[in-house]
Design a protein around this motif. Structure first.
Motif, short mmCIF file in Angstrom:
data_model
loop_
_atom_site.label_atom_id
_atom_site.label_comp_id
_atom_site.label_asym_id
_atom_site.label_seq_id
_atom_site.Cartn_x
_atom_site.Cartn_y
_atom_site.Cartn_z
N PRO A 79 0.80 -1.23 0.00
CA PRO A 79 0.00 0.00 0.00
C PRO A 79 0.83 1.28 0.00
CG PRO A 79 -0.14 -1.08 2.12
CD PRO A 79 0.61 -2.00 1.21
N VAL A 80 2.03 1.23 0.57
CA VAL A 80 2.90 2.41 0.66
C VAL A 80 4.29 2.03 0.16
CG1 VAL A 80 3.92 4.16 2.19
CG2 VAL A 80 1.61 3.30 2.64
N PHE A 81 4.90 2.90 -0.61
CA PHE A 81 6.26 2.67 -1.07
C PHE A 81 7.04 3.97 -0.90
CE2 PHE A 81 3.72 4.04 -4.65
CZ PHE A 81 4.47 5.06 -5.18
N ASP A 112 13.03 10.91 -1.76
CA ASP A 112 12.78 10.75 -0.33
C ASP A 112 11.33 11.09 0.02
OD1 ASP A 112 13.50 9.95 2.21
OD2 ASP A 112 14.13 11.95 2.83
N VAL A 113 10.41 10.48 -0.74
CA VAL A 113 8.98 10.68 -0.52
C VAL A 113 8.29 9.32 -0.44
CG1 VAL A 113 8.87 12.93 -1.66
CG2 VAL A 113 8.42 10.85 -2.98
N LEU A 114 7.16 9.31 0.25
CA LEU A 114 6.32 8.12 0.29
C LEU A 114 5.22 8.29 -0.74
CD1 LEU A 114 5.95 7.68 4.16
CD2 LEU A 114 7.51 6.48 2.61
N GLY A 115 4.76 7.18 -1.29
CA GLY A 115 3.72 7.25 -2.29
C GLY A 115 2.72 6.12 -2.16
N LEU A 116 1.60 6.30 -2.83
CA LEU A 116 0.53 5.31 -2.91
C LEU A 116 0.27 5.06 -4.39
CD1 LEU A 116 -1.95 7.07 -0.46
CD2 LEU A 116 -0.37 5.23 0.11
N ALA A 117 0.03 3.81 -4.78
CA ALA A 117 -0.22 3.52 -6.19
C ALA A 117 -1.51 2.73 -6.42
CB ALA A 117 0.96 2.75 -6.78
N ARG A 118 -2.10 2.21 -5.37
CA ARG A 118 -3.32 1.43 -5.53
C ARG A 118 -4.54 2.33 -5.46
NH1 ARG A 118 -1.89 -3.34 -1.23
NH2 ARG A 118 -0.20 -4.31 -2.42
N ASP A 176 -7.66 2.05 -4.37
CA ASP A 176 -8.38 2.18 -3.10
C ASP A 176 -7.58 2.96 -2.06
OD1 ASP A 176 -10.62 0.84 -4.04
OD2 ASP A 176 -9.92 -1.13 -3.31
N ASP A 177 -6.25 2.78 -2.05
CA ASP A 177 -5.41 3.52 -1.11
C ASP A 177 -5.37 5.00 -1.45
OD1 ASP A 177 -4.75 1.13 0.24
OD2 ASP A 177 -3.14 0.73 -1.19
N VAL A 178 -5.26 5.33 -2.73
CA VAL A 178 -5.25 6.73 -3.16
C VAL A 178 -6.60 7.37 -2.85
CG1 VAL A 178 -5.11 8.26 -5.16
CG2 VAL A 178 -3.48 6.37 -4.92
N ARG A 179 -7.66 6.66 -3.13
CA ARG A 179 -9.01 7.17 -2.86
C ARG A 179 -9.19 7.46 -1.37
NH1 ARG A 179 -14.64 4.20 -4.45
NH2 ARG A 179 -15.93 6.04 -4.23
N MET A 180 -8.75 6.54 -0.51
CA MET A 180 -8.84 6.72 0.93
C MET A 180 -8.04 7.94 1.37
SD MET A 180 -6.80 6.06 3.94
CE MET A 180 -5.56 5.11 3.13
N ALA A 181 -6.84 8.11 0.82
CA ALA A 181 -5.99 9.24 1.19
C ALA A 181 -6.62 10.56 0.76
CB ALA A 181 -4.61 9.09 0.57
N LEU A 182 -7.24 10.57 -0.40
CA LEU A 182 -7.88 11.80 -0.87
C LEU A 182 -9.07 12.19 0.01
CD1 LEU A 182 -7.77 11.19 -4.72
CD2 LEU A 182 -6.47 12.91 -3.42
#
Length: 87
Positions: free
Chosen positions: A33-35, A41-47, A49-55
């Motif tokens: 879910p997180v990379f 030096d940043v964290l990201g989301l690519a899935r 459902d995870d991006v939608r939840m974060a938004l």
């Protein structure tokens, strides 16, 4: 930033990744879910459902420091760059 997240030393803005991004996207999604992008030096989301939840959770996932990876680009996006502020 030291975390237990999968780390990638890839630059997502390289021409070859921009030309053929789908294998790269799959690697990010499959990693969890997180990379972390070590080159920025940043964290990201690519899935999705995870991006939608974060938004939806803007308090926990804030871009108050700016949406870009560096201050120069953030300043430009916000109209604070020298080009926009000089008279």
């Amino acid at each position: 930033m030291t975390h237990g997240y999968p780390a990638f030393d890839l630059d997502p803005f390289r021409d070859e990744l921009l030309d053929q991004p789908y294998a790269y996207y799959r690697r990010l999604r499959d990693s969890g879910p997180v990379f972390r992008l070590t080159s920025y030096d940043v964290l990201g989301l690519a899935r999705f459902d995870d991006v939608r939840m974060a938004l939806k959770d803007w308090r926990a996932f804030s871009s108050a420091a700016g949406p870009a990876f560096n201050e120069t680009l953030n300043a430009s996006l916000e109209g604070r760059s020298e080009e926009h502020t000089s008279e």
